[in-house]
Motif scaffolding. Sequence first.
Motif, PDB file in Angstrom:
ATOM      1  N   VAL A  50      36.415  79.583  52.821  1.00 59.93           N
ATOM      2  CA  VAL A  50      36.324  78.144  52.647  1.00 59.93           C
ATOM      3  C   VAL A  50      36.674  77.776  51.219  1.00 59.93           C
ATOM      4  CG1 VAL A  50      34.572  77.874  54.417  1.00 59.93           C
ATOM      5  CG2 VAL A  50      33.875  78.245  52.069  1.00 59.93           C
ATOM      6  N   ARG A  51      37.100  76.508  51.052  1.00 61.68           N
ATOM      7  CA  ARG A  51      37.344  75.964  49.727  1.00 61.68           C
ATOM      8  C   ARG A  51      36.331  74.868  49.480  1.00 61.68           C
ATOM      9  NH1 ARG A  51      43.260  74.488  48.087  1.00 61.68           N
ATOM     10  NH2 ARG A  51      42.023  74.045  46.233  1.00 61.68           N
ATOM     11  N   GLN A  52      35.460  75.085  48.501  1.00 61.25           N
ATOM     12  CA  GLN A  52      34.370  74.149  48.253  1.00 61.25           C
ATOM     13  C   GLN A  52      34.399  73.620  46.830  1.00 61.25           C
ATOM     14  OE1 GLN A  52      30.653  75.450  49.895  1.00 61.25           O
ATOM     15  NE2 GLN A  52      29.451  74.273  48.450  1.00 61.25           N
ATOM     16  N   GLU A  53      35.340  74.119  46.010  1.00 59.32           N
ATOM     17  CA  GLU A  53      35.298  73.707  44.617  1.00 59.32           C
ATOM     18  C   GLU A  53      35.549  72.222  44.429  1.00 59.32           C
ATOM     19  OE1 GLU A  53      39.398  75.418  45.548  1.00 59.32           O
ATOM     20  OE2 GLU A  53      37.295  75.887  45.933  1.00 59.32           O
ATOM     21  N   ARG A  54      36.298  71.586  45.359  1.00 53.10           N
ATOM     22  CA  ARG A  54      36.550  70.150  45.231  1.00 53.10           C
ATOM     23  C   ARG A  54      35.257  69.347  45.345  1.00 53.10           C
ATOM     24  NH1 ARG A  54      41.864  68.361  46.017  1.00 53.10           N
ATOM     25  NH2 ARG A  54      43.347  70.018  46.533  1.00 53.10           N
ATOM     26  N   PHE A  55      34.258  69.898  46.008  1.00 53.26           N
ATOM     27  CA  PHE A  55      33.010  69.171  46.240  1.00 53.26           C
ATOM     28  C   PHE A  55      31.850  69.761  45.426  1.00 53.26           C
ATOM     29  CE2 PHE A  55      35.595  68.900  50.071  1.00 53.26           C
ATOM     30  CZ  PHE A  55      35.694  67.540  50.205  1.00 53.26           C
ATOM     31  N   SER A  56      32.157  70.575  44.435  1.00 48.84           N
ATOM     32  CA  SER A  56      31.092  71.247  43.694  1.00 48.84           C
ATOM     33  C   SER A  56      30.150  70.251  43.035  1.00 48.84           C
ATOM     34  CB  SER A  56      31.705  72.172  42.633  1.00 48.84           C
ATOM     35  OG  SER A  56      32.527  71.427  41.752  1.00 48.84           O
ATOM     36  N   GLU A  57      30.707  69.191  42.465  1.00 49.10           N
ATOM     37  CA  GLU A  57      29.846  68.212  41.810  1.00 49.10           C
ATOM     38  C   GLU A  57      28.967  67.489  42.818  1.00 49.10           C
ATOM     39  OE1 GLU A  57      32.092  65.563  39.469  1.00 49.10           O
ATOM     40  OE2 GLU A  57      33.007  67.120  38.223  1.00 49.10           O
ATOM     41  N   LEU A  58      29.545  67.173  43.986  1.00 50.53           N
ATOM     42  CA  LEU A  58      28.748  66.497  45.006  1.00 50.53           C
ATOM     43  C   LEU A  58      27.627  67.389  45.509  1.00 50.53           C
ATOM     44  CD1 LEU A  58      31.575  64.824  47.114  1.00 50.53           C
ATOM     45  CD2 LEU A  58      30.172  63.765  45.349  1.00 50.53           C
ATOM     46  N   VAL A  59      27.933  68.676  45.721  1.00 42.79           N
ATOM     47  CA  VAL A  59      26.931  69.594  46.234  1.00 42.79           C
ATOM     48  C   VAL A  59      25.831  69.801  45.211  1.00 42.79           C
ATOM     49  CG1 VAL A  59      26.539  71.941  47.046  1.00 42.79           C
ATOM     50  CG2 VAL A  59      28.592  70.722  47.750  1.00 42.79           C
ATOM     51  N   GLN A  60      26.202  69.976  43.937  1.00 44.84           N
ATOM     52  CA  GLN A  60      25.211  70.236  42.911  1.00 44.84           C
ATOM     53  C   GLN A  60      24.319  69.039  42.645  1.00 44.84           C
ATOM     54  OE1 GLN A  60      27.499  71.499  39.541  1.00 44.84           O
ATOM     55  NE2 GLN A  60      28.235  73.362  40.569  1.00 44.84           N
ATOM     56  N   SER A  61      24.834  67.825  42.942  1.00 45.17           N
ATOM     57  CA  SER A  61      24.054  66.626  42.666  1.00 45.17           C
ATOM     58  C   SER A  61      22.968  66.377  43.704  1.00 45.17           C
ATOM     59  CB  SER A  61      24.980  65.399  42.604  1.00 45.17           C
ATOM     60  OG  SER A  61      25.537  65.162  43.867  1.00 45.17           O
ATOM     61  N   ARG A  62      22.983  67.103  44.801  1.00 44.44           N
ATOM     62  CA  ARG A  62      21.973  66.892  45.832  1.00 44.44           C
ATOM     63  C   ARG A  62      20.641  67.472  45.390  1.00 44.44           C
ATOM     64  NH1 ARG A  62      22.647  69.559  50.380  1.00 44.44           N
ATOM     65  NH2 ARG A  62      23.951  71.166  49.434  1.00 44.44           N
TER      66      ARG A  62
ATOM     67  N   ALA B 268      27.723  72.800  53.580  1.00 43.44           N
ATOM     68  CA  ALA B 268      27.205  72.147  52.385  1.00 43.44           C
ATOM     69  C   ALA B 268      28.219  71.143  51.841  1.00 43.44           C
ATOM     70  CB  ALA B 268      26.872  73.195  51.325  1.00 43.44           C
ATOM     71  N   ALA B 269      29.492  71.550  51.813  1.00 36.78           N
ATOM     72  CA  ALA B 269      30.521  70.645  51.317  1.00 36.78           C
ATOM     73  C   ALA B 269      30.688  69.455  52.260  1.00 36.78           C
ATOM     74  CB  ALA B 269      31.836  71.394  51.171  1.00 36.78           C
ATOM     75  N   MET B 270      30.608  69.711  53.572  1.00 34.49           N
ATOM     76  CA  MET B 270      30.749  68.615  54.522  1.00 34.49           C
ATOM     77  C   MET B 270      29.612  67.605  54.372  1.00 34.49           C
ATOM     78  SD  MET B 270      32.147  70.318  58.071  1.00 34.49           S
ATOM     79  CE  MET B 270      31.467  71.968  58.002  1.00 34.49           C
ATOM     80  N   GLU B 271      28.383  68.119  54.218  1.00 33.83           N
ATOM     81  CA  GLU B 271      27.253  67.203  54.076  1.00 33.83           C
ATOM     82  C   GLU B 271      27.350  66.428  52.771  1.00 33.83           C
ATOM     83  OE1 GLU B 271      23.536  68.392  52.777  1.00 33.83           O
ATOM     84  OE2 GLU B 271      22.405  67.144  54.162  1.00 33.83           O
ATOM     85  N   ALA B 272      27.787  67.092  51.708  1.00 32.59           N
ATOM     86  CA  ALA B 272      27.928  66.410  50.429  1.00 32.59           C
ATOM     87  C   ALA B 272      28.948  65.286  50.523  1.00 32.59           C
ATOM     88  CB  ALA B 272      28.340  67.421  49.352  1.00 32.59           C
ATOM     89  N   LEU B 273      30.046  65.545  51.222  1.00 41.21           N
ATOM     90  CA  LEU B 273      31.059  64.516  51.372  1.00 41.21           C
ATOM     91  C   LEU B 273      30.529  63.333  52.169  1.00 41.21           C
ATOM     92  CD1 LEU B 273      33.940  63.455  51.150  1.00 41.21           C
ATOM     93  CD2 LEU B 273      34.548  64.863  53.131  1.00 41.21           C
ATOM     94  N   LEU B 274      29.798  63.608  53.261  1.00 36.86           N
ATOM     95  CA  LEU B 274      29.280  62.524  54.092  1.00 36.86           C
ATOM     96  C   LEU B 274      28.224  61.712  53.350  1.00 36.86           C
ATOM     97  CD1 LEU B 274      28.988  64.234  57.598  1.00 36.86           C
ATOM     98  CD2 LEU B 274      30.819  62.790  56.690  1.00 36.86           C
ATOM     99  N   ARG B 275      27.397  62.391  52.567  1.00 32.77           N
ATOM    100  CA  ARG B 275      26.371  61.658  51.819  1.00 32.77           C
ATOM    101  C   ARG B 275      27.022  60.770  50.757  1.00 32.77           C
ATOM    102  NH1 ARG B 275      21.150  62.940  52.651  1.00 32.77           N
ATOM    103  NH2 ARG B 275      20.697  64.842  53.833  1.00 32.77           N
ATOM    104  N   SER B 276      28.030  61.294  50.097  1.00 35.31           N
ATOM    105  CA  SER B 276      28.722  60.493  49.089  1.00 35.31           C
ATOM    106  C   SER B 276      29.452  59.324  49.734  1.00 35.31           C
ATOM    107  CB  SER B 276      29.706  61.373  48.313  1.00 35.31           C
ATOM    108  OG  SER B 276      30.337  60.646  47.294  1.00 35.31           O
ATOM    109  N   LEU B 277      30.060  59.569  50.908  1.00 40.95           N
ATOM    110  CA  LEU B 277      30.775  58.511  51.620  1.00 40.95           C
ATOM    111  C   LEU B 277      29.826  57.391  52.038  1.00 40.95           C
ATOM    112  CD1 LEU B 277      33.536  57.677  52.900  1.00 40.95           C
ATOM    113  CD2 LEU B 277      32.761  58.835  54.987  1.00 40.95           C
ATOM    114  N   SER B 278      28.608  57.743  52.439  1.00 39.17           N
ATOM    115  CA  SER B 278      27.668  56.732  52.932  1.00 39.17           C
ATOM    116  C   SER B 278      27.250  55.749  51.852  1.00 39.17           C
ATOM    117  CB  SER B 278      26.425  57.417  53.516  1.00 39.17           C
ATOM    118  OG  SER B 278      25.692  58.059  52.485  1.00 39.17           O
TER     119      SER B 278
END
Length: 604
Positions: A357-369, A565-575
């Motif tokens: 998987v590639r998760q580095e694009r969402f690293s900031e979103l994941v770490q902010s949770r 984790a990356a998917m959830e971070a993206l959805l939370r940020s999108l919401s």
Amino acid sequence: MARIIVLDKYTADQIAAGEVVERPSSVVKELVENSIDAGARRIAIDIEDGGLSMITVSDDGCGIEGDDLELAFQRHATSKITSTGDLACIYTLGFRGEALPSIAAVSKLTVTTRTHDAMTGAQAQIEGGALVAMVPAGAPPGTTVTVKELFYNTPARRKTMKSPATEGSLCGELVSRLALARPDIRYEMRVKGRDVFYSAGSGRLADAATAVYGAAMAREMVPLNFTEEGITITGMVGKPSISRSTRNHITLVINGRYVRCTPVTAAVEAAYQTLLPQGRKPVVILSLSIPPELLDVNVHPAKLEVRLLEEEKMAVLVKRALLEALRTKALIPSAASATHRKYQSGLVVMPQFDTPVRQERFSELVQSRSSAQTIPESNNSPSITSTTPQPYGQLTESRLAGAEEPAGYDNQVVPFPELQPLAQLLPLYILAAGEDGLYIIDQHAAHERVLYEDFLAGQSSTQSQCLLGPVTLELDYREAALLTERILWFTEAGFIIEHFGGNTFLLRGVPSRFPAGQEKTIFFDLLDYFREKGNDSSRTEFFHVLAASLACKNAVKSGEKLTLAAMEALLRSLSGKVNPFTCPHGRPAVIKITYRDLATRFKR
């Protein structure tokens, strides 16, 4: 050089008629507007051969006094105004006194009228502008005008008319616009005796919209009610699901008058800028109520165009009103075409894909949770939301109480749904469970929206990043002039640009998070924006265009695999975004398949 002469009345009337009466729909417009000014509650329109053979408009308005009937066909004779001072405060649709004499000059016209307190009515017959007969007549209260053989005495004009079907459709479109402008009036239209349009005149714009566009489209429109600074804006706003390829479905009404006004139409399109794909236009019925002294309706012989005295202020208010109306509704398209009801929650969690998987694009979103929201990186079914997952076999089919709602776009005032990511459907989609069904998220469009709004939110503190080596920009004369004129906007956005001589510039720095290798592409896209918009460009729109370009280049691409984790971070940020339902270019970011639709498809 010929001597200057004064044209005879017959020639002058025909020339004047050409300014007001362009085609049969012009006749329908003028006659129906006269009926509206007369206080009519019912207006019937009958046409034959597209209006070229016959147009009849009947109403139940106040009628015309018998002694005034002949006077009504003299040029500049009107009951609407008495002096130049009245031109600054016009409340009626007609006022110039040109419509009836202009129509009579190019047709064979008969008018029958009676006031409500008169015992008998009067009838006048006019051919080519000349009065043929004036006789008493029995008639119901109101006025009936019959126009026959339109343009019979101007054969060159008649030859330029389209086919009867085309001219008839233009008449029908005009009547539809007038019905939307005045939903309190009952309109009936017939073509060769066959009913083709009916508007009930209930006073409800939703009923008029249903009569014009049909029930399915009317359900896809949300009400608009906005008041600020003495300006009232009402109407119905179409959701992105019913966009069109032209502006024909943008209906603008100002003080009860159907008009064309370029600044307001541009504001409508600007409100939909990131909600619709490029080239698509919204469906909007917009009614503005403004002080008449802020409006000049005397700029067009047919009164189709108006001029606003405070164009920029009006455009800002229109855009704000539309955005508020759209943001109060959930704009998630449904994959179902049938009606549905909500089901009790029954969520199922799929294991992660056992693939890189590639998760580095969402690293900031994941770490902010927060730690409470962390998703375990294992193949066990993780618990992501407070809702307890149920095995598929225990999924309940009991429905929540409540009336059925139309499919398509959910018309409830609700926040972005709480979603539980299940899996990734390569190459592009995230599958997530919600309370009312299965949601499918376009990962690229969703990430674009997140990056786009983040950039706009941080534009007041935009930082620059210097390039390892300057990028040479060789521009033509027009591009160099555009850049010089708007250099301050580029600097505010984070670009560092140095003039190298002539039409050559050096790009030494770009906004932070600028995609590597895209410097020239995005820069020239911005110059193309200025070339296309010209003087209509604005700083705000410039930042929107830049933000959309940066978001598109930086967003996760098709085929990139994500962890849960990356998917959830993206959805939370999108919401948390202002408009999480589309990408900046107007493509849908989220769609759903309701439990009702799933049950139907599985014959349950």
